[in-house]
Structures are given as structure tokens and as C-alpha cells.
Design an enzyme around this catalytic site. Structure first.
Site, short mmCIF file in Angstrom:
data_model
loop_
_atom_site.label_atom_id
_atom_site.label_comp_id
_atom_site.label_asym_id
_atom_site.label_seq_id
_atom_site.Cartn_x
_atom_site.Cartn_y
_atom_site.Cartn_z
N ASN A 1 -14.00 4.92 4.20
CA ASN A 1 -14.13 3.96 5.07
C ASN A 1 -13.52 4.40 6.59
OD1 ASN A 1 -15.59 2.19 3.66
ND2 ASN A 1 -14.18 0.85 2.99
N TYR B 1 -5.06 -0.77 9.91
CA TYR B 1 -5.95 -0.78 8.46
C TYR B 1 -7.04 0.18 8.63
CZ TYR B 1 -3.05 -4.77 7.27
OH TYR B 1 -1.95 -5.65 6.69
N HIS C 1 -4.59 6.11 -1.82
CA HIS C 1 -5.30 5.89 -0.41
C HIS C 1 -4.33 5.98 1.00
CE1 HIS C 1 -9.01 4.65 1.22
NE2 HIS C 1 -8.79 3.46 1.53
N TYR D 1 0.67 -1.23 -0.05
CA TYR D 1 -0.01 -0.04 0.02
C TYR D 1 0.98 1.19 -0.04
CZ TYR D 1 -3.74 -3.34 1.13
OH TYR D 1 -4.50 -4.16 1.28
N ASN E 1 -10.25 0.72 7.68
CA ASN E 1 -11.36 0.49 8.22
C ASN E 1 -11.65 0.36 9.67
OD1 ASN E 1 -11.77 0.03 5.55
ND2 ASN E 1 -12.66 -1.85 5.71
#
Length: 191
Positions: free
Chosen positions: A113, A65, A21, A16, A67
Site C-alpha cells: 500500500n 500512515y 511493516h 506499530y 496508505n
């Protein structure tokens, strides 16, 4: 000394790193580097403490993470006794063009999210957010791949300019307040 909690949103893991993001992580890393800080792994987050102009910045990159970002946000806000109006969450935003950054004192998650989880965890959407426009230049049905993808080569220069502007926005937020900082940053077009 007034204290601020600066939260960069992203996902942990090398796959990532430096994706759209994860721009919250990248902005926060650049801010900490500018002020000669270093991150250490602590509870629920990578954490750096910066002292600048009589202010303390607790900078966190949640390791939960995206979320579950609210868990780290609330833990560090409570632990450091930072009032919610002295928090600033840096996040990617599909609804904003790449040329824009938007600072707001409150507002909905817009389907993000990470923001949705923070809002659910602290039971309000009234916390400052610095939204980094990533645009929506992707084919239909490819939103996830776009958001989790790397910047296009032609975007890199604009992204670098905006990261610098975000560092200045964090500093201005703490010294000039949110209203004046919004007036400075929200009108700027980055090309």
C-alpha cells in the site's frame, strides 16, 4: 553537494513500533543514529538531515500512515529538489524471504500500500526501492497479523544483520551508484 531523499516506510504509533511493516522506519532510524542525526517533527514526516562524504541525506519517516506515504514522499522530494533517481524508499516485502534484501531502480508496488500510493502520487514506478524481505511464514488468512506483528525471537539476529546491510546499501547507493550497490547486496544471503 548532491542530495538524496531516503524514505523509510511505516506506520506512526507505539502499537506499530518495531513490527515487520515498520522495518523501513527502523532501518532509517539506525542510519540516522549511525551518523549522529536526530529526527524532528515537520510537515507530513519525521525528518533528519545527514551530511556525509559531501552528500546531503534528507531522511523522512512519513507521519501520514502507510496508505498515504506518497503525500510525504512528493512534498519532501519537491521541497528539497531531489531528482527521483536520488530517492531511495525502504520497505518490507512479503514476497522476499527473510534471508534477502533487494535493491531495484524501479518496479511495481507488488501490492504494498505504501508503494502503491507513492506510485500513484508521482505517476511512475521508476524510483529506487530497497526491499527488506520479511518472508511469508504465516497461516492462511493471517497475513495482516503477520505483517503488523513483531519479529519472532529466532528472526531477531538476522534482522539486525540486515539492518546493518541496509545502512551500508544506503551509503553505497550514494557513493557507488545503484548498479554497483545492486551487485553487492542482491546476491547476499543473510542467515
Amino acid at each position: 553537494m548532491s542530495k538524496y531523499l531516503i524514505v523509510g516506510l511505516g506506520n506512526i504509533g507505539s502499537e506499530y513500533a518495531h513490527t515487520r511493516h515498520n522495518i523501513g522506519f527502523d532501518v532509517l532510524t539506525a542510519f540516522v543514529l549511525k551518523h549522529n542525526g536526530t529526527f524532528t517533527t515537520q510537515r507530513l514526516a519525521e525528518v533528519a538531515e545527514i551530511k556525509w562524504k559531501g552528500k546531503i541525506f534528507i531522511c523522512i519517516k512519513p507521519t501520514t500512515y502507510m496508505n498515504l506515504s506518497g503525500k510525504a514522499f512528493k512534498y519532501w522530494m519537491d521541497k528539497e529538489k531531489v531528482p527521483v533517481e536520488n530517492t531511495l524508499t525502504i520497505v518490507d516485502d512479503l514476497a522476499l524471504p527473510l534471508s534477502k534484501i533487494r535493491l531495484r531502480p524501479s518496479g511495481s508496488s507488488g501490492g504494498h500500500n505504501g508503494l502503491t500510493d507513492i506510485e500513484a502520487t508521482i505517476a511512475t514506478d521508476k524510483y529506487p526501492k530497497l526491499r527488506f524481505g520479511i518472508g511469508n511464514n504465516y497461516p492462511r488468512g493471517m497475513q495482516v497479523e503477520f505483517v503488523l506483528g513483531k519479529w519472532f525471537p529466532e528472526e531477531v539476529a538476522v534482522v539486525a544483520k540486515k539492518v546493518q546491510a541496509c545502512i551500508e546499501a544506503i551509503e553505497s547507493f550514494s557513493t557507488n551508484g545503484i548498479e554497483r550497490t545492486m551487485n553487492l547486496i542482491n546476491k547476499t544471503e543473510f542467515i
